[in-house]
Design a protein around this motif. Structure first.
Motif, PDB file in Angstrom:
ATOM      1  N   MET A 194       0.839  -1.218   0.000  1.00  0.00           N
ATOM      2  CA  MET A 194       0.000   0.000   0.000  1.00  0.00           C
ATOM      3  C   MET A 194       0.870   1.263   0.000  1.00  0.00           C
ATOM      4  O   MET A 194       0.698   2.126  -0.833  1.00  0.00           O
ATOM      5  CB  MET A 194      -0.903  -0.008   1.241  1.00  0.00           C
ATOM      6  N   LEU A 195       1.782   1.355   0.957  1.00  0.00           N
ATOM      7  CA  LEU A 195       2.690   2.515   0.980  1.00  0.00           C
ATOM      8  C   LEU A 195       4.104   2.044   0.652  1.00  0.00           C
ATOM      9  O   LEU A 195       4.598   1.102   1.258  1.00  0.00           O
ATOM     10  CB  LEU A 195       2.689   3.173   2.356  1.00  0.00           C
ATOM     11  N   ASP A 196       4.735   2.713  -0.298  1.00  0.00           N
ATOM     12  CA  ASP A 196       6.105   2.330  -0.647  1.00  0.00           C
ATOM     13  C   ASP A 196       7.106   3.246   0.075  1.00  0.00           C
ATOM     14  O   ASP A 196       6.733   4.104   0.870  1.00  0.00           O
ATOM     15  CB  ASP A 196       6.297   2.363  -2.169  1.00  0.00           C
ATOM     16  N   ASN A 197       8.375   3.044  -0.227  1.00  0.00           N
ATOM     17  CA  ASN A 197       9.421   3.815   0.441  1.00  0.00           C
ATOM     18  C   ASN A 197       9.317   5.305   0.164  1.00  0.00           C
ATOM     19  O   ASN A 197       9.656   6.124   1.017  1.00  0.00           O
ATOM     20  CB  ASN A 197      10.807   3.302   0.013  1.00  0.00           C
ATOM     21  N   THR A 198       8.868   5.636  -1.049  1.00  0.00           N
ATOM     22  CA  THR A 198       8.708   7.055  -1.379  1.00  0.00           C
ATOM     23  C   THR A 198       7.659   7.696  -0.485  1.00  0.00           C
ATOM     24  O   THR A 198       7.858   8.804   0.036  1.00  0.00           O
ATOM     25  CB  THR A 198       8.314   7.213  -2.863  1.00  0.00           C
ATOM     26  N   VAL A 247      -0.170  11.797  11.612  1.00  0.00           N
ATOM     27  CA  VAL A 247      -0.209  10.563  10.823  1.00  0.00           C
ATOM     28  C   VAL A 247      -1.115   9.565  11.524  1.00  0.00           C
ATOM     29  O   VAL A 247      -1.050   9.409  12.747  1.00  0.00           O
ATOM     30  CB  VAL A 247       1.208   9.976  10.668  1.00  0.00           C
ATOM     31  N   ASN A 248      -1.964   8.911  10.756  1.00  0.00           N
ATOM     32  CA  ASN A 248      -2.813   7.855  11.291  1.00  0.00           C
ATOM     33  C   ASN A 248      -1.979   6.592  11.453  1.00  0.00           C
ATOM     34  O   ASN A 248      -1.699   5.895  10.488  1.00  0.00           O
ATOM     35  CB  ASN A 248      -3.986   7.630  10.339  1.00  0.00           C
ATOM     36  N   GLN A 249      -1.586   6.313  12.687  1.00  0.00           N
ATOM     37  CA  GLN A 249      -0.687   5.190  12.937  1.00  0.00           C
ATOM     38  C   GLN A 249      -1.340   3.853  12.594  1.00  0.00           C
ATOM     39  O   GLN A 249      -0.658   2.919  12.172  1.00  0.00           O
ATOM     40  CB  GLN A 249      -0.230   5.188  14.402  1.00  0.00           C
ATOM     41  N   VAL A 250      -2.653   3.769  12.805  1.00  0.00           N
ATOM     42  CA  VAL A 250      -3.338   2.517  12.490  1.00  0.00           C
ATOM     43  C   VAL A 250      -3.184   2.194  11.007  1.00  0.00           C
ATOM     44  O   VAL A 250      -2.886   1.058  10.634  1.00  0.00           O
ATOM     45  CB  VAL A 250      -4.827   2.596  12.885  1.00  0.00           C
ATOM     46  N   LYS A 251      -3.349   3.217  10.161  1.00  0.00           N
ATOM     47  CA  LYS A 251      -3.213   2.983   8.718  1.00  0.00           C
ATOM     48  C   LYS A 251      -1.788   2.644   8.327  1.00  0.00           C
ATOM     49  O   LYS A 251      -1.539   2.112   7.243  1.00  0.00           O
ATOM     50  CB  LYS A 251      -3.694   4.205   7.940  1.00  0.00           C
ATOM     51  N   LEU A 252      -0.842   2.995   9.189  1.00  0.00           N
ATOM     52  CA  LEU A 252       0.556   2.624   8.946  1.00  0.00           C
ATOM     53  C   LEU A 252       0.866   1.253   9.543  1.00  0.00           C
ATOM     54  O   LEU A 252       2.001   0.803   9.512  1.00  0.00           O
ATOM     55  CB  LEU A 252       1.494   3.661   9.559  1.00  0.00           C
ATOM     56  N   GLY A 253      -0.149   0.602  10.115  1.00  0.00           N
ATOM     57  CA  GLY A 253       0.072  -0.743  10.651  1.00  0.00           C
ATOM     58  C   GLY A 253       0.432  -0.783  12.117  1.00  0.00           C
ATOM     59  O   GLY A 253       0.776  -1.840  12.626  1.00  0.00           O
ATOM     60  N   CYS A 254       0.346   0.368  12.814  1.00  0.00           N
ATOM     61  CA  CYS A 254       0.625   0.363  14.244  1.00  0.00           C
ATOM     62  C   CYS A 254      -0.680   0.471  15.018  1.00  0.00           C
ATOM     63  O   CYS A 254      -1.220   1.553  15.208  1.00  0.00           O
ATOM     64  CB  CYS A 254       1.577   1.499  14.612  1.00  0.00           C
ATOM     65  N   PHE A 255      -1.186  -0.692  15.469  1.00  0.00           N
ATOM     66  CA  PHE A 255      -2.506  -0.744  16.079  1.00  0.00           C
ATOM     67  C   PHE A 255      -2.459  -0.412  17.562  1.00  0.00           C
ATOM     68  O   PHE A 255      -3.457  -0.002  18.129  1.00  0.00           O
ATOM     69  CB  PHE A 255      -3.109  -2.149  15.906  1.00  0.00           C
ATOM     70  N   ILE A 256      -1.301  -0.648  18.184  1.00  0.00           N
ATOM     71  CA  ILE A 256      -1.227  -0.580  19.639  1.00  0.00           C
ATOM     72  C   ILE A 256      -0.529   0.696  20.074  1.00  0.00           C
ATOM     73  O   ILE A 256       0.593   0.968  19.668  1.00  0.00           O
ATOM     74  CB  ILE A 256      -0.481  -1.803  20.197  1.00  0.00           C
ATOM     75  N   HIS A 257      -1.237   1.477  20.876  1.00  0.00           N
ATOM     76  CA  HIS A 257      -0.703   2.720  21.427  1.00  0.00           C
ATOM     77  C   HIS A 257      -0.611   2.513  22.929  1.00  0.00           C
ATOM     78  O   HIS A 257      -1.625   2.235  23.570  1.00  0.00           O
ATOM     79  CB  HIS A 257      -1.643   3.868  21.066  1.00  0.00           C
ATOM     80  N   ALA A 258       0.587   2.619  23.485  1.00  0.00           N
ATOM     81  CA  ALA A 258       0.782   2.257  24.888  1.00  0.00           C
ATOM     82  C   ALA A 258       1.551   3.323  25.649  1.00  0.00           C
ATOM     83  O   ALA A 258       2.393   4.027  25.089  1.00  0.00           O
ATOM     84  CB  ALA A 258       1.540   0.927  24.982  1.00  0.00           C
ATOM     85  N   PHE A 259       1.242   3.442  26.930  1.00  0.00           N
ATOM     86  CA  PHE A 259       2.054   4.217  27.860  1.00  0.00           C
ATOM     87  C   PHE A 259       2.688   3.240  28.845  1.00  0.00           C
ATOM     88  O   PHE A 259       1.977   2.421  29.447  1.00  0.00           O
ATOM     89  CB  PHE A 259       1.201   5.233  28.614  1.00  0.00           C
ATOM     90  N   ILE A 260       3.984   3.338  29.002  1.00  0.00           N
ATOM     91  CA  ILE A 260       4.695   2.424  29.876  1.00  0.00           C
ATOM     92  C   ILE A 260       5.393   3.256  30.953  1.00  0.00           C
ATOM     93  O   ILE A 260       6.260   4.077  30.649  1.00  0.00           O
ATOM     94  CB  ILE A 260       5.726   1.595  29.084  1.00  0.00           C
ATOM     95  N   THR A 261       4.963   3.032  32.205  1.00  0.00           N
ATOM     96  CA  THR A 261       5.618   3.698  33.330  1.00  0.00           C
ATOM     97  C   THR A 261       6.843   2.886  33.708  1.00  0.00           C
ATOM     98  O   THR A 261       6.742   1.685  33.945  1.00  0.00           O
ATOM     99  CB  THR A 261       4.652   3.789  34.523  1.00  0.00           C
TER     100      THR A 261
END
Lengths: 136, 136
Positions: A1-5, B55-69
DNA sequence: GTATTTGACTTGATAAATGAAAGGATTTGA
DNA sequence: TCAAATCCTTTCATTTATCAAGTCAAATAC
């Protein structure tokens, strides 16, 4: 879906979102027009959600950056959520979390006095644990 | 130091930092040139630190957003800080805090597997408490 | 009280970027 | 193999940004 560019475009725009399309194109080896059409596509499919600025809160008079873990006894969160809505000037983010607490509130305050007042008001609805940011 | 026009400019740029100076000027009742010179001044005195994108992280494949103490037994934090530097792809922010813990680590992960691996590696240096973001 | 300075804005000319249309490779699928 | 689609480049008209004066009003100095 997203390439390096595309990743390069996101990286460059993260560093400076006011770059011209011509310059952006040079950085990722495209013409300005091709870069602009890639950016338009990233906007359309929702990868780019918006363009914003980083504001120095200290220079705006907000010296205190805090994370407040919210602990609710009651299962009824509405009073807390309503309270948060009335305090928008201090709230950066309100995350609903799993783990230690129900919410994690990211806030900024111009003074300890206002932080103290906020905590007193907050305490009418929920319990909390306060963490002040020392450095980033 | 900052008047209402400056606050208006910051507000508009926060909503959309790629607005043209001409449009920005219209929103705050200035010409494009006047708006541009105000913005240049805000940059020079450090109120505007930079221009970025959301940036929509989910659309970039990062589903998990966490805070770690982070809780360190040792007073020697360097091993932890060095480890964090090697994990830049997952780290959004690393705050040094006062309160419950020494650091608050804001992270994103594309999968539970990678989160698990990260936590195992992290645990070689420090103890932690994990909070996953459910909603914002 | 008048002159000067300063800061913030406007105007106008020029340079640069943007947007739209047309066209050329390259890939994909019938 | 041909047609369609995708992605890019080129060109040109339009819009925007930038730079240099120039205007105006308020503050400061003499």
């Amino acid at each position: 879906m997203l390439d390096n560019t595309d990743m390069g475009i996101l990286h460059e725009l993260s560093k400076n979102s006011r770059i011209t399309m011509k310059e952006l194109g040079e950085k990722v080896h495209l013409t300005g027009q091709a870069a602009a059409s890639r950016v338009a596509k990233l906007e359309d499919n929702g990868v780019i959600e918006g363009y914003s600025i980083k504001v120095n809160q200290v220079k705006l008079g907000c010296f205190i950056h805090a994370f407040i873990t919210i602990i609710t006894q009651s299962t009824y969160h509405q009073p807390y959520l309503s309270f948060v809505k009335t305090q928008e000037q201090y709230i950066i983010n309100n995350y609903k979390i799993s783990g230690d607490g129900c919410y994690l509130l990211e806030c900024k305050f111009p003074s300890n006095e206002l932080l103290n007042q906020f905590l007193e008001d907050l305490n009418e609805h929920v319990n909390y644990k306060l963490s002040i940011v020392i450095n980033k």
